[in-house]
Design an enzyme around this catalytic site. Structure first.
Site, mmCIF file in Angstrom:
data_model
loop_
_atom_site.group_PDB
_atom_site.id
_atom_site.type_symbol
_atom_site.label_atom_id
_atom_site.label_comp_id
_atom_site.label_asym_id
_atom_site.label_seq_id
_atom_site.Cartn_x
_atom_site.Cartn_y
_atom_site.Cartn_z
ATOM 1 N N ARG A 148 69.952 -8.971 -39.772
ATOM 2 C CA ARG A 148 69.741 -9.257 -41.197
ATOM 3 C C ARG A 148 71.085 -9.469 -41.886
ATOM 4 O O ARG A 148 71.255 -10.396 -42.673
ATOM 5 C CB ARG A 148 68.971 -8.108 -41.850
ATOM 6 C CG ARG A 148 67.475 -8.261 -41.817
ATOM 7 C CD ARG A 148 66.925 -8.518 -40.418
ATOM 8 N NE ARG A 148 65.467 -8.549 -40.384
ATOM 9 C CZ ARG A 148 64.709 -7.489 -40.148
ATOM 10 N NH1 ARG A 148 65.253 -6.304 -39.856
ATOM 11 N NH2 ARG A 148 63.401 -7.588 -40.145
ATOM 12 N N GLU A 315 55.479 -5.667 -35.264
ATOM 13 C CA GLU A 315 55.102 -6.507 -36.400
ATOM 14 C C GLU A 315 54.926 -7.978 -36.018
ATOM 15 O O GLU A 315 55.448 -8.858 -36.697
ATOM 16 C CB GLU A 315 56.167 -6.382 -37.500
ATOM 17 C CG GLU A 315 56.316 -4.960 -38.008
ATOM 18 C CD GLU A 315 57.372 -4.819 -39.083
ATOM 19 O OE1 GLU A 315 57.121 -4.135 -40.081
ATOM 20 O OE2 GLU A 315 58.486 -5.389 -38.926
ATOM 21 N N TRP A 381 58.003 4.447 -34.302
ATOM 22 C CA TRP A 381 58.581 4.244 -35.633
ATOM 23 C C TRP A 381 57.569 4.361 -36.764
ATOM 24 O O TRP A 381 57.914 4.706 -37.870
ATOM 25 C CB TRP A 381 59.300 2.886 -35.701
ATOM 26 C CG TRP A 381 58.428 1.673 -35.770
ATOM 27 C CD1 TRP A 381 57.841 1.027 -34.723
ATOM 28 C CD2 TRP A 381 58.055 0.939 -36.947
ATOM 29 N NE1 TRP A 381 57.126 -0.048 -35.160
ATOM 30 C CE2 TRP A 381 57.235 -0.134 -36.532
ATOM 31 C CE3 TRP A 381 58.330 1.078 -38.312
ATOM 32 C CZ2 TRP A 381 56.689 -1.057 -37.419
ATOM 33 C CZ3 TRP A 381 57.786 0.157 -39.204
ATOM 34 C CH2 TRP A 381 56.976 -0.890 -38.754
ATOM 35 N N TYR A 406 64.616 6.565 -41.154
ATOM 36 C CA TYR A 406 65.044 5.209 -41.457
ATOM 37 C C TYR A 406 66.091 5.340 -42.559
ATOM 38 O O TYR A 406 65.778 5.687 -43.695
ATOM 39 C CB TYR A 406 63.859 4.345 -41.924
ATOM 40 C CG TYR A 406 63.185 3.583 -40.801
ATOM 41 C CD1 TYR A 406 63.117 4.106 -39.517
ATOM 42 C CD2 TYR A 406 62.624 2.328 -41.023
ATOM 43 C CE1 TYR A 406 62.513 3.406 -38.494
ATOM 44 C CE2 TYR A 406 62.014 1.617 -40.004
ATOM 45 C CZ TYR A 406 61.958 2.168 -38.733
ATOM 46 O OH TYR A 406 61.356 1.464 -37.721
ATOM 47 N N ASP A 408 67.710 3.171 -44.091
ATOM 48 C CA ASP A 408 67.669 2.200 -45.194
ATOM 49 C C ASP A 408 66.898 2.797 -46.374
ATOM 50 O O ASP A 408 67.079 2.370 -47.514
ATOM 51 C CB ASP A 408 67.066 0.861 -44.760
ATOM 52 C CG ASP A 408 65.744 0.988 -44.028
ATOM 53 O OD1 ASP A 408 65.558 1.983 -43.298
ATOM 54 O OD2 ASP A 408 64.892 0.102 -44.176
ATOM 55 N N TRP A 456 68.354 -0.457 -40.885
ATOM 56 C CA TRP A 456 67.936 -1.853 -41.121
ATOM 57 C C TRP A 456 68.733 -2.363 -42.301
ATOM 58 O O TRP A 456 68.845 -1.671 -43.324
ATOM 59 C CB TRP A 456 66.434 -1.905 -41.405
ATOM 60 C CG TRP A 456 65.613 -1.382 -40.268
ATOM 61 C CD1 TRP A 456 65.019 -0.155 -40.172
ATOM 62 C CD2 TRP A 456 65.304 -2.067 -39.055
ATOM 63 N NE1 TRP A 456 64.361 -0.044 -38.964
ATOM 64 C CE2 TRP A 456 64.516 -1.202 -38.261
ATOM 65 C CE3 TRP A 456 65.613 -3.334 -38.547
ATOM 66 C CZ2 TRP A 456 64.039 -1.562 -36.991
ATOM 67 C CZ3 TRP A 456 65.129 -3.687 -37.298
ATOM 68 C CH2 TRP A 456 64.355 -2.800 -36.539
ATOM 69 N N THR A 457 69.248 -3.582 -42.199
ATOM 70 C CA THR A 457 70.314 -3.954 -43.133
ATOM 71 C C THR A 457 69.948 -5.046 -44.151
ATOM 72 O O THR A 457 70.839 -5.699 -44.686
ATOM 73 C CB THR A 457 71.555 -4.416 -42.336
ATOM 74 O OG1 THR A 457 71.177 -5.520 -41.507
ATOM 75 C CG2 THR A 457 72.120 -3.307 -41.489
HETATM 76 C C1 ACM Z 1 60.399 -1.771 -37.355
HETATM 77 O O1 ACM Z 1 60.829 -1.073 -38.286
HETATM 78 N N1 ACM Z 1 59.795 -2.914 -37.600
HETATM 79 C C2 ACM Z 1 60.533 -1.351 -35.990
#
Ligand code: ACM
Length: 541
Positions: A148, A315, A381, A406, A408, A456-457
């Site tokens: 990202r 996803e 997750w 997480y 983020d 996650w960025t």
């Molecule tokens: C994820 O957070 N989609 C693994």
């Protein structure tokens, strides 16, 4: 000073100290030479002392540091004794000695984390102490999303140093996503020529009206990857690469349109995605796609020696497969029940492919849907459920529930938190995270390899934003991953905070732009950039 983080299993303080002087030597016994080299390098930089190489353990008498293996200890276990004879670190393997050397660094005081001495005439001393220590989990991970927002190579090397300082040992490298492909693949050059950059970027959460109107991109050459993997190995960190499929693949499809569902969309019109969320553009379930990714993984296996290879699997939106006559024909031809069957067919193919090459597949917990090949492991997750189901089905599992770890997610409920995402997850919340679900029997719990924090960025546009979200919470996470639960039960947060007072000074010396306990500094705020906070506490499970 024994405010060690993560907390060791046992610390028995003595009353004197070992002073490092111009005569101090560092002796590294058989198979600990790598740690000796690393330790002399970091200590020489910070102290300016010569720290010559000792030829035998006796050279360290009084004011030196000795390193050696002790086969009686477990692989990552170590014992550090600092007394009138000097400092002796013994480990069950070189990794154990390395973790002991990291502890010694903490004993020497925060300035030992600097890269040059502040002054030549200060004293450097480690208190007399006996520390016995070993990790609770063998998988103590950090996942970094460089898709990202790209993190240039120097930043990655810096994070490996930060992980090592916290005794974390698995770097999960999220290399591909809808918004970018970050690793050079020689046989498919357009993956990086086209796939590694986008024309502009959403600033803030996807609902934000703001854009950064400049190209964003970057990738690691194969030599960069070799350097990163070797640098990690010197720090006893395994790099687990992630190539995400069959969803989160728009960057790859933009580079090679034939990978997409060409019978229902014009994939030649796709570009690397400039927005956040989950792209509907997923891989087509064709033999061509399988062969293409086998080629990708052949190069990945050549670069990354790790046992586990992550194939994503999260996803994957099924809408295109529902609409695509070609995908529907494939479902019939393979005798599958539905589109979920296609997802598990993809994952199953690569599980077998990797296992035939002596590796093991790991993927996000969606890979459990429709059954999972023996030997494959799961990153849980979406809460704990995937972890519980995986362990009960005999699969190894890494717990990284989004509601807990997480990073983020925002760390405070205040209005000045930058681009606030998700639940409030404070330093204390992360500290109190327990990776092993209580529902598991002890035999099932044996499948818990460990835990990892995920970064996650989407809303972390640069290294300072990554630091802010990751620290200080990674220090609390390190203790969760390394230190045994006090018997019985609860961790003592007040006692952790007492040690954190010293740890903040170590982070200062390391140049980490952490979130101060009093809240973000003015330049750490992002006024007017919309996030997506979720109100209320996270669900329990
Ligand atoms: C994820 O957070 N989609 C693994």
């Amino acid at each position: 000073m024994t405010e060690v983080i993560p907390a060791p299993r046992s610390v028995v303080a003595g009353s004197g100290e070992v002073r490092l002087t111009a005569h101090s030597q560092v002796y590294a016994g058989t198979e600990t030479e790598g740690v000796g080299h690393w330790l002399r390098t970091v200590l020489r930089q910070a102290t300016g002392l010569p720290l010559r190489e000792g030829r035998e353990l006796d050279d360290t008498e009084g004011d030196g540091i000795g390193l050696q293996l002790d086969p009686e200890l477990g692989p990552e276990e170590y014992r550090l004794v600092s007394d009138w004879t000097g400092v002796l670190i013994e480990g069950g393997s070189e990794a154990g000695v390395f973790w002991g050397a990291q502890t010694l660094r903490q004993l020497l005081g925060p300035d030992v984390y600097r890269r040059a001495p502040l002054s030549r005439d200060r004293t450097w001393a480690a208190p007399h102490v006996t520390i016995e220590d070993a990790p609770r989990f063998r998988w103590r991970g950090l996942m970094l999303d460089v898709a990202r927002h790209f993190m240039p190579k120097d930043g990655v090397l810096r994070y490996l140093d930060l992980m090592a300082a916290h005794k974390l040992n698995v770097f999960h490298f999220h290399l591909t996503d809808d918004q970018g492909w970050r690793v050079e693949i020689r046989r498919h050059p357009r993956l990086t020529e086209t796939g590694s950059w986008r024309a502009r970027t959403k600033f803030g959460h996807r609902a934000s009206p703001l854009w950064v109107e400049k190209p964003h991109g970057g990738y690691y050459t194969q030599d960069d990857i070799r350097e990163i993997v070797a640098y990690a190995a010197d720090r006893h960190i395994t790099v687990v690469p992630e190539i995400d499929l069959p969803g989160h693949s728009q960057a790859a499809i933009a580079a090679y349109p034939e990978l997409g569902n060409t019978d229902i969309i014009d994939t030649t019109a796709l570009s690397v995605w400039d927005n956040w969320g989950i792209s509907a553009n997923v891989l087509a379930p064709t033999d061509n796609t399988l062969r293409f990714y086998e080629g990708v993984f052949e190069e990945i296996l050549g670069l990354f020696p790790s046992e586990f290879v992550h194939v994503g699997g999260d996803e994957c939106l099924k809408d295109q497969w529902r609409r695509s006559p070609a995908a529907q024909a494939r479902i019939k031809e393979l005798g599958l029940a539905d589109e979920d069957g296609l997802q598990s067919w993809f994952i199953g193919h690569f599980a077998k492919w990797l296992s035939a090459r002596g590796r093991r597949l790991i993927g996000w917990d969606e890979i459990l849907d429709g059954g999972l090949a023996e030997g494959a492991a799961v990153s849980s997750w979406r809460g704990y459920q995937g972890g519980i189901a995986a362990a009960r089905a005999g699969h190894d599992v890494v717990l990284c529930p989004e509601q807990r770890v997480y990073l983020d997610h925002r760390q405070d409920g205040g209005a000045d938190e930058p681009v606030p995402i998700g639940y409030v997850r404070t330093l204390e919340d992360v500290y109190r995270f327990e990776p092993v679900p209580p529902e598991l029997t002890s035999q099932e719990a044996g499948h818990v390899l460990g835990t990892q924090a995920n970064v996650w960025t989407e809303v972390m546009e640069d290294h300072a934003r990554v630091d802010y979200q990751t620290f200080p919470r990674l220090a609390a996470f390190a203790e969760v991953a390394w230190s045994a639960l006090p018997a019985p039960g609860e961790r003592d947060f007040a006692e952790f905070e007492r040690r954190m007072a010293v740890h903040y000074r170590r982070l200062d010396a390391l140049g980490v732009a952490y979130r101060p306990p009093t809240g973000p500094l003015p330049w750490q705020q992002r006024p007017g950039v919309p996030g997506r906070p979720i109100e209320g506490p996270p669900p329990n499970r």
